[in-house]
Design a protein around this motif. Sequence first.
Motif, short mmCIF file in Angstrom:
data_model
loop_
_atom_site.label_atom_id
_atom_site.label_comp_id
_atom_site.label_asym_id
_atom_site.label_seq_id
_atom_site.Cartn_x
_atom_site.Cartn_y
_atom_site.Cartn_z
N GLU A 144 0.96 3.09 -3.34
CA GLU A 144 -0.13 4.02 -3.63
C GLU A 144 0.15 5.40 -3.04
O GLU A 144 -0.11 6.42 -3.66
CB GLU A 144 -1.45 3.48 -3.08
CG GLU A 144 -1.91 2.22 -3.77
CD GLU A 144 -3.14 1.62 -3.12
OE1 GLU A 144 -3.85 2.33 -2.38
OE2 GLU A 144 -3.39 0.42 -3.35
N GLN A 174 1.72 6.13 8.79
CA GLN A 174 1.72 4.72 8.40
C GLN A 174 2.73 3.91 9.22
O GLN A 174 3.75 4.43 9.64
CB GLN A 174 2.08 4.59 6.91
CG GLN A 174 1.18 5.35 5.98
CD GLN A 174 -0.25 4.84 6.02
OE1 GLN A 174 -0.50 3.65 5.92
NE2 GLN A 174 -1.19 5.77 6.16
N ARG A 179 0.82 -1.22 0.00
CA ARG A 179 0.00 0.00 0.00
C ARG A 179 0.85 1.27 0.00
O ARG A 179 0.37 2.34 -0.35
CB ARG A 179 -0.98 0.00 1.16
CG ARG A 179 -0.32 0.18 2.51
CD ARG A 179 -1.35 0.27 3.63
NE ARG A 179 -0.72 0.59 4.88
CZ ARG A 179 -0.20 -0.29 5.71
NH1 ARG A 179 -0.25 -1.56 5.42
NH2 ARG A 179 0.37 0.09 6.84
#
Length: 72
Positions: A11, A43, A8
């Motif tokens: 992205e 994150q 991810r």
Amino acid sequence: MKVKVFGRLTEICGSSLVEIDTVESVELVKEMMENKFPVLKQQNYIVAIDKVIARSSNVVKPDSEIAFMPPY
């Protein structure tokens, strides 16, 4: 330096390969990437240097393979 980005995080960064200025530590790599992509600060991710999970204090050589990966 080139940073490979996986999962991810690709992205977020918009690519699986990100170019940054040459730095000497994992901490500085993380700082540069988080400045370039502020969402990374929120994150959880792992940094690997030459296919080994790294700590922030690890040294980065100009020819090191750097990877940002989501936790597994």
